[in-house]
Design an enzyme around this catalytic site. Structure first.
Site, PDB file in Angstrom:
ATOM      1  N   GLY B  19       0.819  -1.221   0.000  1.00  0.00           N
ATOM      2  CA  GLY B  19       0.000   0.000   0.000  1.00  0.00           C
ATOM      3  C   GLY B  19       0.843   1.257   0.000  1.00  0.00           C
ATOM      4  N   SER B  21       1.652   3.140  -2.488  1.00  0.00           N
ATOM      5  CA  SER B  21       1.366   4.107  -3.559  1.00  0.00           C
ATOM      6  C   SER B  21       0.523   5.270  -3.063  1.00  0.00           C
ATOM      7  CB  SER B  21       0.642   3.398  -4.710  1.00  0.00           C
ATOM      8  OG  SER B  21      -0.492   2.714  -4.222  1.00  0.00           O
ATOM      9  N   SER B  22       0.174   5.265  -1.767  1.00  0.00           N
ATOM     10  CA  SER B  22      -0.710   6.329  -1.270  1.00  0.00           C
ATOM     11  C   SER B  22      -0.652   6.418   0.250  1.00  0.00           C
ATOM     12  CB  SER B  22      -2.144   6.012  -1.719  1.00  0.00           C
ATOM     13  OG  SER B  22      -3.059   6.954  -1.208  1.00  0.00           O
ATOM     14  N   TYR B 156     -15.927  -2.967   7.675  1.00  0.00           N
ATOM     15  CA  TYR B 156     -14.529  -2.533   7.798  1.00  0.00           C
ATOM     16  C   TYR B 156     -14.011  -2.872   9.196  1.00  0.00           C
ATOM     17  CZ  TYR B 156     -10.561   0.755   7.977  1.00  0.00           C
ATOM     18  OH  TYR B 156      -9.326   1.328   8.120  1.00  0.00           O
ATOM     19  N   ALA B 158     -15.026  -5.150  11.232  1.00  0.00           N
ATOM     20  CA  ALA B 158     -14.857  -6.599  11.372  1.00  0.00           C
ATOM     21  C   ALA B 158     -13.554  -7.042  10.721  1.00  0.00           C
ATOM     22  CB  ALA B 158     -16.043  -7.321  10.737  1.00  0.00           C
ATOM     23  N   LYS B 160     -10.822  -5.315  10.321  1.00  0.00           N
ATOM     24  CA  LYS B 160      -9.685  -4.855  11.128  1.00  0.00           C
ATOM     25  C   LYS B 160      -9.604  -5.650  12.431  1.00  0.00           C
ATOM     26  CE  LYS B 160      -7.951  -1.780   8.391  1.00  0.00           C
ATOM     27  NZ  LYS B 160      -6.626  -2.006   7.804  1.00  0.00           N
TER      28      LYS B 160
END
Ligand SMILES: NC(=O)c1ccc[n+]([C@@H]2O[C@H](COP(=O)([O-])OP(=O)(O)OC[C@H]3O[C@@H](n4cnc5c(N)ncnc54)[C@H](OP(=O)(O)O)[C@@H]3O)[C@@H](O)[C@H]2O)c1
Lengths: 75, 250
Positions: B19, B21-22, B156, B158, B160
């Protein structure tokens, strides 16, 4: 999309409001159940049902259910 | 303290960051490179990965554009890389949807990226013996993992929660190899991900007022990542580091 059908489906998104209470001229932001959660529900409903994106700001900019219908119709 | 030989130095360490790229992943890459790490960075968008590459200090960095949900490509990629001293799992997606309107496809999409793919790369790294003794693994979880409830965030949250629980067991399993495993749980951080939360600007501004120290910046997370990757954290494993600008104080 047709106004009466939209009103019916819109009303169906609420859990603590009598669907009869919601008509095309209802000022939906004055409903007791209106909250940040109902905003999310309506945004998601419009995306899944009509494939169109509305924002929280747009929901706040409309007054009646019919205004909202017109907004979505022009998208 | 921070220099070449200080406890927070990453000099001589080879670190994989997903991740990158941002947002948080990009910032982790930039800050880790300043402390001497040699990086392997991934993301799907090669243009934005190259932008990150151009922002890195030092040399010896590599990038690979890759969809981590593509099992075969990921497996090939892991086979090709050299051994690592650190891994930072930043790739993740957010989807806001009230519980009653969640569709199975939404659950699958979020779990695919936020849990299944991460668990998969992790197994690949272990099976292919790519982690050096003393390596450090850092998962970017979230306060959504059972600390703070936000309407619309159930799926989301759940995903995490899944990663946080996963990390705990991994920490135990890898302890005999002296590999440390930790999670960082940030509250809201100013990154492009915030745009995918379908509330509007005004609501975000109101939300930020709940934070005594405001929303976080990607660097705030990157510095915590550096700590967990470095020798300074050599006694730290299986922990969840809360970064929330004071949000949960009351
Ligand atoms: N921002 C926050 O408030 C916040 C708070 C707590 C936790 N987090 C977590 O922090 C992490 C980073 O978030 P961010 O805010 O930095 O988000 P971001 O700016 O949207 O960056 C997400 C990164 O994940 C990569 N990615 C997504 N799906 C991928 C896939 N299938 N394969 C490979 N790469 C993929 C993206 O790369 P491409 O677009 O190039 O594919 C991008 O580099 C996420 O796990 C997020 O859940 C964020």
């Amino acid at each position: 999309m047709e106004l009466q059908d939209f009103v019916k489906k819109f009303a169906d998104q609420f859990d603590n409001t009598d669907p009869e209470e919601i008509t095309a001229s209802t000022r939906y932001q004055e409903l007791e159940e209106w909250s940040s959660l109902t905003i999310l529900v309506v945004i998601t409903f419009v995306t899944t049902e009509y494939g169109k994106a509305v924002t929280g700001a747009e929901l706040r900019s409309c007054e009646t259910v019919e205004d909202l219908y017109n907004l979505i119709a022009t998208k | 303290m921070i220099g070449e030989n200080g406890p927070f130095s990453l000099s001589g360490k080879k670190i994989l960051i997903t991740g990158a790229s941002s947002g948080i992943g990009r910032s982790c890459a930039i800050e880790c490179s300043k402390l001497g790490a040699a990086l392997i960075i991934t993301g799907r968008n090669s243009e934005r990965l190259e932008e990150t590459m151009a922002m890195l200090s030092g040399y010896g960095h590599l990038f690979k554009a890759l969809d981590l949900n593509d099992g075969d490509a990921t497996s090939g990629f892991i086979s090709d890389i050299s051994n690592l001293d650190g891994v930072v799992y930043c790739a993740g997606i957010q989807k806001t949807c009230p519980s009653k309107l969640i569709q199975r496809a939404d659950i699958e999409a979020v779990f695919e990226t936020n849990f299944f793919s991460i668990a998969n790369i992790n197994s690949l790294l272990l099976k292919k013996k790519k982690l050096n003794k003393g390596a450090s693994i850092v998962f970017i979880s979230s306060t959504a993992a059972g600390i703070v409830a936000e309407s619309g965030n159930a799926v989301y949250s759940a995903s995490k929660g899944a990663i946080t629980s996963f990390a705990k067991v991994l920490a135990l399993e890898l302890s005999h190899q002296k590999i440390r495993v930790n999670c960082i749980l940030p509250a809201m951080v100013k990154t492009p991900l915030l745009e995918t939360i379908s509330v509007d600007k005004e609501q975000l501004e109101l939300d930020e007022k709940r934070y005594p120290f405001g929303y976080g910046s990607p660097e705030d997370v990157a510095y915590a990542v550096i700590y967990l990757l470095s020798h300074a954290a050599k006694w730290v494993t299986g922990t969840n580091l809360l970064l929330d600008g004071g949000l949960t104080l009351r």
